[in-house]
Scaffold this motif. Structure first.
Motif, short mmCIF file in Angstrom:
data_model
loop_
_atom_site.label_atom_id
_atom_site.label_comp_id
_atom_site.label_asym_id
_atom_site.label_seq_id
_atom_site.Cartn_x
_atom_site.Cartn_y
_atom_site.Cartn_z
N GLU A 3 0.83 -1.20 0.00
CA GLU A 3 0.00 0.00 0.00
C GLU A 3 0.86 1.25 0.00
O GLU A 3 1.91 1.30 0.66
CB GLU A 3 -0.91 0.01 1.22
CG GLU A 3 -1.91 -1.15 1.24
CD GLU A 3 -2.78 -1.12 2.48
OE1 GLU A 3 -2.51 -0.27 3.37
OE2 GLU A 3 -3.71 -1.94 2.58
N LEU A 4 0.44 2.26 -0.73
CA LEU A 4 1.12 3.55 -0.76
C LEU A 4 0.95 4.24 0.59
O LEU A 4 -0.15 4.33 1.14
CB LEU A 4 0.53 4.43 -1.86
CG LEU A 4 1.14 5.82 -2.00
CD1 LEU A 4 2.56 5.72 -2.53
CD2 LEU A 4 0.29 6.69 -2.92
N ARG A 5 2.04 4.74 1.15
CA ARG A 5 2.00 5.38 2.46
C ARG A 5 1.83 6.89 2.37
O ARG A 5 1.38 7.54 3.31
CB ARG A 5 3.26 5.04 3.24
CG ARG A 5 3.40 3.55 3.50
CD ARG A 5 4.64 3.23 4.29
NE ARG A 5 4.61 3.83 5.63
CZ ARG A 5 5.57 3.73 6.52
NH1 ARG A 5 6.70 3.05 6.20
NH2 ARG A 5 5.48 4.29 7.71
N GLY A 6 2.21 7.50 1.26
CA GLY A 6 2.05 8.95 1.17
C GLY A 6 2.67 9.50 -0.11
O GLY A 6 3.48 8.83 -0.76
N PHE A 14 -3.17 13.86 -7.07
CA PHE A 14 -3.57 12.49 -7.36
C PHE A 14 -4.87 12.13 -6.65
O PHE A 14 -5.18 10.96 -6.45
CB PHE A 14 -2.47 11.52 -6.92
CG PHE A 14 -1.16 11.73 -7.63
CD1 PHE A 14 -0.90 11.11 -8.83
CD2 PHE A 14 -0.20 12.57 -7.09
CE1 PHE A 14 0.31 11.29 -9.48
CE2 PHE A 14 1.00 12.77 -7.73
CZ PHE A 14 1.25 12.13 -8.93
N ASP A 15 -5.66 13.14 -6.29
CA ASP A 15 -6.88 12.87 -5.51
C ASP A 15 -7.88 12.02 -6.27
O ASP A 15 -8.72 11.35 -5.66
CB ASP A 15 -7.53 14.19 -5.10
CG ASP A 15 -6.79 14.85 -3.94
OD1 ASP A 15 -5.82 14.23 -3.46
OD2 ASP A 15 -7.15 15.97 -3.55
N ALA A 16 -7.82 12.04 -7.59
CA ALA A 16 -8.79 11.28 -8.36
C ALA A 16 -8.49 9.78 -8.36
O ALA A 16 -9.32 8.97 -8.78
CB ALA A 16 -8.83 11.77 -9.81
N MET A 17 -7.31 9.40 -7.89
CA MET A 17 -6.94 7.99 -7.88
C MET A 17 -7.48 7.31 -6.64
O MET A 17 -7.50 7.89 -5.55
CB MET A 17 -5.42 7.84 -7.94
CG MET A 17 -4.79 8.38 -9.21
SD MET A 17 -3.00 8.14 -9.22
CE MET A 17 -2.90 6.35 -9.31
N ASP A 21 -5.60 1.98 -7.08
CA ASP A 21 -4.78 2.44 -8.20
C ASP A 21 -3.33 2.65 -7.79
O ASP A 21 -2.43 2.66 -8.65
CB ASP A 21 -5.33 3.76 -8.76
CG ASP A 21 -6.69 3.60 -9.41
OD1 ASP A 21 -6.94 2.52 -9.97
OD2 ASP A 21 -7.49 4.55 -9.36
N SER A 22 -3.09 2.85 -6.52
CA SER A 22 -1.74 3.19 -6.04
C SER A 22 -0.99 2.00 -5.45
O SER A 22 0.18 2.12 -5.11
CB SER A 22 -1.84 4.29 -4.97
OG SER A 22 -2.52 5.43 -5.48
#
Length: 268
Positions: A3-6, A14-17, A21-22
């Protein structure tokens, strides 16, 4: 997966993702005797993973399990680039014949050059470098002799892994060819120590890493680079392994079988 941490300083770009997606791409994995194998693809492109692992490590799985690798913690690594083909580095770990000459001023007092114990388990080669400390076992009754601590037990796993049990801990070597240049490779050494890693264990870890990295980089790998220069000159048609170097023969036969391109042949 992961998972992406930040995303620092992304300014909501990147708010639309979505979170999905990350995420990192998941890879199929298997665990065998404390070792984790990953298939570098999202599907089972390599066929039946379990069947492939049965062929690769099935012959040594019980033996590896006896080391309880899962009870070890990662300590640290060393890494470097050498001017030689990666298989020359692998060859360094397939025999003990060179110890008396190449390591005469370093580890020679602690090892026998002859004999060494070598066996093939399918594609995996096990080479045991015998320590001179083994002499203390002979006066004991046969039932009381213990030999594991008197050997450096190396598993050469083709194409590019050496897993080593070293008296009281585990080491793993990864040797990668550099893209586009078969005469160069990246060498990585990782050390794992039984939990817990307290202050005394840390000192032992650092000592073992420093000694092993120094001996290989100052003595073994320069010889690999000399051999690479000789072969690159084109005057050497063959590399010959003696009958006292079966580990090199086993390793290269396994590589030949994997590539389905036989290149090894017996002499005499």
């Amino acid at each position: 997966g992961g998972e992406l941490r930040g995303r620092p300083n992304s300014c909501q770009g990147f708010d639309a993702m979505t979170a999905a997606d990350s995420d990192l791409l998941p890879l199929p994995t298997r665990e065998r005797a404390g070792l984790i194998f990953a298939l570098l693809g999202q599907g089972d492109e390599g066929g039946d993973i379990d069947a492939q692992l049965d062929v690769l490590v099935g012959g040594i799985e019980d033996e590896l399990a006896s080391y309880d690798i899962g009870a070890h913690d990662y300590f640290a690594s060393r890494s470097g680039v050498r001017a030689c083909n990666y298989k020359l580095v692998m060859d360094t770990f397939t025999e003990a014949y060179h110890i008396s000459a190449l390591h005469k001023d370093s580890i020679r007092p602690f090892y026998h050059s002859n004999p060494a114990l070598t066996d093939a388990f399918g594609p995996v080669t096990r080479m045991i470098g015998v320590r001179t400390s083994i002499e203390k076992e002979w006066p004991k009754p046969a039932a009381d002799r213990r030999f594991v601590r008197h050997g450096t037990i190396q598993y050469i796993i083709p194409p590019n892994i050496i897993l080593t049990h070293q008296v009281d801990h585990m080491q793993m070597w990864q040797v990668y060819p550099l893209a586009g240049d078969p005469s160069r490779c990246e060498v990585n050494l990782h050390l794992y120590w039984p939990r817990p890693i307290d202050d005394d264990a840390r000192r032992k870890c650092e000592f073992n890493l420093d000694v092993l990295w120094r001996v290989t980089n100052d003595e073994d790998f320069p010889q690999c680079e000399h051999a690479q220069r000789a072969m690159s000159a084109g005057a050497l048609p063959n590399v010959v392994f003696g009958r006292n170097e079966p580990g090199g023969v086993y390793y290269h036969r396994a590589m030949d079988a994997g590539m389905r391109q036989p290149r090894t042949r017996p002499v005499g």
